[in-house]
Design an enzyme around this catalytic site. Structure first.
Site, PDB file in Angstrom:
ATOM      1  N   ASP A  39       1.108  -1.383  -0.222  1.00  0.00           N
ATOM      2  CA  ASP A  39       0.313   0.011   0.194  1.00  0.00           C
ATOM      3  C   ASP A  39       0.786   1.343  -0.081  1.00  0.00           C
ATOM      4  O   ASP A  39       2.146   1.555   1.028  1.00  0.00           O
ATOM      5  CB  ASP A  39      -1.098   0.074   1.110  1.00  0.00           C
ATOM      6  CG  ASP A  39      -2.141   1.008   0.917  1.00  0.00           C
ATOM      7  OD1 ASP A  39      -3.068   0.735   1.212  1.00  0.00           O
ATOM      8  OD2 ASP A  39      -1.791   2.503   0.880  1.00  0.00           O
ATOM      9  N   ILE A  40       0.561   1.966  -1.070  1.00  0.00           N
ATOM     10  CA  ILE A  40       1.629   3.281  -0.229  1.00  0.00           C
ATOM     11  C   ILE A  40       1.083   4.301   0.171  1.00  0.00           C
ATOM     12  O   ILE A  40       2.232   5.061   0.239  1.00  0.00           O
ATOM     13  CB  ILE A  40       0.447   4.533  -2.162  1.00  0.00           C
ATOM     14  CG1 ILE A  40       1.698   4.815  -2.731  1.00  0.00           C
ATOM     15  CG2 ILE A  40      -0.430   5.168  -1.591  1.00  0.00           C
ATOM     16  CD1 ILE A  40       1.780   5.958  -4.536  1.00  0.00           C
ATOM     17  N   ASN A  95     -12.681  -3.181   3.040  1.00  0.00           N
ATOM     18  CA  ASN A  95     -14.045  -2.179   3.128  1.00  0.00           C
ATOM     19  C   ASN A  95     -14.027  -1.943   1.610  1.00  0.00           C
ATOM     20  O   ASN A  95     -13.738  -2.017   0.868  1.00  0.00           O
ATOM     21  CB  ASN A  95     -12.620  -0.651   2.843  1.00  0.00           C
ATOM     22  CG  ASN A  95     -12.016  -0.935   4.222  1.00  0.00           C
ATOM     23  OD1 ASN A  95     -11.971  -0.871   5.010  1.00  0.00           O
ATOM     24  ND2 ASN A  95     -10.779  -0.098   3.855  1.00  0.00           N
ATOM     25  N   HIS A 108     -10.166  -5.466  -3.196  1.00  0.00           N
ATOM     26  CA  HIS A 108      -8.496  -5.245  -2.811  1.00  0.00           C
ATOM     27  C   HIS A 108      -9.130  -5.530  -1.336  1.00  0.00           C
ATOM     28  O   HIS A 108      -9.807  -4.998  -0.296  1.00  0.00           O
ATOM     29  CB  HIS A 108      -7.988  -3.938  -2.761  1.00  0.00           C
ATOM     30  CG  HIS A 108      -8.664  -2.885  -2.303  1.00  0.00           C
ATOM     31  ND1 HIS A 108      -9.544  -2.453  -3.210  1.00  0.00           N
ATOM     32  CD2 HIS A 108      -8.738  -2.252  -0.802  1.00  0.00           C
ATOM     33  CE1 HIS A 108     -10.385  -1.399  -2.882  1.00  0.00           C
ATOM     34  NE2 HIS A 108      -9.151  -0.679  -1.128  1.00  0.00           N
ATOM     35  N   LEU A 109      -8.064  -6.400  -0.502  1.00  0.00           N
ATOM     36  CA  LEU A 109      -7.792  -6.720   0.558  1.00  0.00           C
ATOM     37  C   LEU A 109      -6.550  -6.133   1.385  1.00  0.00           C
ATOM     38  O   LEU A 109      -4.930  -6.140   0.907  1.00  0.00           O
ATOM     39  CB  LEU A 109      -7.105  -8.369   0.819  1.00  0.00           C
ATOM     40  CG  LEU A 109      -8.822  -9.296   1.025  1.00  0.00           C
ATOM     41  CD1 LEU A 109      -9.551  -9.686  -0.677  1.00  0.00           C
ATOM     42  CD2 LEU A 109      -8.277 -11.059   1.274  1.00  0.00           C
ATOM     43  N   HIS A 110      -6.272  -5.716   2.161  1.00  0.00           N
ATOM     44  CA  HIS A 110      -5.678  -5.142   3.054  1.00  0.00           C
ATOM     45  C   HIS A 110      -5.035  -6.236   3.875  1.00  0.00           C
ATOM     46  O   HIS A 110      -6.023  -6.779   4.272  1.00  0.00           O
ATOM     47  CB  HIS A 110      -6.177  -4.009   3.645  1.00  0.00           C
ATOM     48  CG  HIS A 110      -6.450  -2.746   3.171  1.00  0.00           C
ATOM     49  ND1 HIS A 110      -5.590  -1.415   2.436  1.00  0.00           N
ATOM     50  CD2 HIS A 110      -8.165  -2.789   2.128  1.00  0.00           C
ATOM     51  CE1 HIS A 110      -6.528  -0.116   2.354  1.00  0.00           C
ATOM     52  NE2 HIS A 110      -7.967  -0.835   1.819  1.00  0.00           N
TER      53      HIS A 110
HETATM   54  P1  AMP Z   1      -9.343   1.734  -0.015  1.00  0.00           P
HETATM   55  O1  AMP Z   1      -9.327   3.036   0.701  1.00  0.00           O
HETATM   56  O2  AMP Z   1     -10.055   0.343   1.276  1.00  0.00           O
HETATM   57  O3  AMP Z   1     -10.391   1.546  -0.640  1.00  0.00           O
HETATM   58  O4  AMP Z   1      -7.777   1.357  -0.085  1.00  0.00           O
HETATM   59  C1  AMP Z   1      -7.612   2.051  -0.848  1.00  0.00           C
HETATM   60  C2  AMP Z   1      -5.424   2.048  -0.717  1.00  0.00           C
HETATM   61  O5  AMP Z   1      -4.779   2.296  -1.665  1.00  0.00           O
HETATM   62  C3  AMP Z   1      -5.178   3.066   0.122  1.00  0.00           C
HETATM   63  O6  AMP Z   1      -4.904   2.556   1.615  1.00  0.00           O
HETATM   64  C4  AMP Z   1      -4.231   3.622  -0.186  1.00  0.00           C
HETATM   65  O7  AMP Z   1      -3.427   4.237   0.233  1.00  0.00           O
HETATM   66  C5  AMP Z   1      -3.867   2.553  -1.436  1.00  0.00           C
HETATM   67  N1  AMP Z   1      -2.903   3.013  -2.750  1.00  0.00           N
HETATM   68  C6  AMP Z   1      -3.596   4.170  -3.848  1.00  0.00           C
HETATM   69  N2  AMP Z   1      -2.890   4.280  -4.454  1.00  0.00           N
HETATM   70  C7  AMP Z   1      -1.794   3.022  -4.333  1.00  0.00           C
HETATM   71  C8  AMP Z   1      -1.114   2.880  -5.109  1.00  0.00           C
HETATM   72  N3  AMP Z   1      -0.970   3.516  -6.038  1.00  0.00           N
HETATM   73  N4  AMP Z   1      -0.255   1.938  -5.584  1.00  0.00           N
HETATM   74  C9  AMP Z   1      -0.892   1.780  -3.794  1.00  0.00           C
HETATM   75  N5  AMP Z   1      -1.484   2.161  -2.827  1.00  0.00           N
HETATM   76  C10 AMP Z   1      -2.163   2.878  -3.462  1.00  0.00           C
END
Ligand code: AMP
Ligand code: ZN
Length: 122
Positions: A39-40, A95, A108-110
């Site tokens: 995750d970024i 989420n 996506h799975l965190h």
């Molecule tokens: P959500 O809020 O559950 O939809 O999670 C989306 C996640 O994607 C967040 O935790 C962001 O930090 C992550 N994210 C957004 N853009 C990128 C990217 N380019 N590379 C990696 N993670 C990202």
């Protein structure tokens, strides 16, 4: 019932662009169905995202037809957790929708680990 092909992508989707390689990500895991990358904006010492290659907007769009893919994503999270030596435990979060705090509309799975998690989440 007709299912979408495994190559289905949504042209304006950030994570579809990561799958396609037009937006870079460090693929710490990849197979025919999914990829994993950091995750970024990490919320824990280990914070990986596991996403299907096929575009699915959210868990709310999943049906019984997606059961095998969903199971595969969970099993992949376990594998990545082992790769990251998260032997003390970890948390998997999905989420979903506005109330669920979803910001990227591609399932996506965190995978979070490397610190003690609190409950309830915020
Ligand atoms: P959500 O809020 O559950 O939809 O999670 C989306 C996640 O994607 C967040 O935790 C962001 O930090 C992550 N994210 C957004 N853009 C990128 C990217 N380019 N590379 C990696 N993670 C990202
Ligand atoms: Zn997508």
């Amino acid at each position: 019932m007709k299912t979408k092909p495994s190559s289905f992508v949504s042209p304006d989707c950030l994570f579809c662009k990561i799958v396609a390689g037009t937006i870079p990500a460090n693929r710490v895991y990849e197979d025919e169905l999914c990829i994993g990358f950091p995750d970024i904006n990490p919320q824990a010492p280990a914070h990986l995202l596991i996403i299907p290659k096929r575009h699915i907007a959210s868990q709310a769009r999943c049906t019984a037809e997606d059961a095998a893919l969903l199971g595969h994503l969970m099993a992949t999270a376990t594998k990545v957790a082992q790769d990251y030596s998260l032997d003390g435990g970890f948390r998997v979060v999905v989420n979903t929708g506005d109330d669920g705090g979803q910001t990227v509309n591609h399932l996506h799975l965190h995978l979070l680990g490397g610190r003690h998690m609190k409950w309830p989440p915020g």
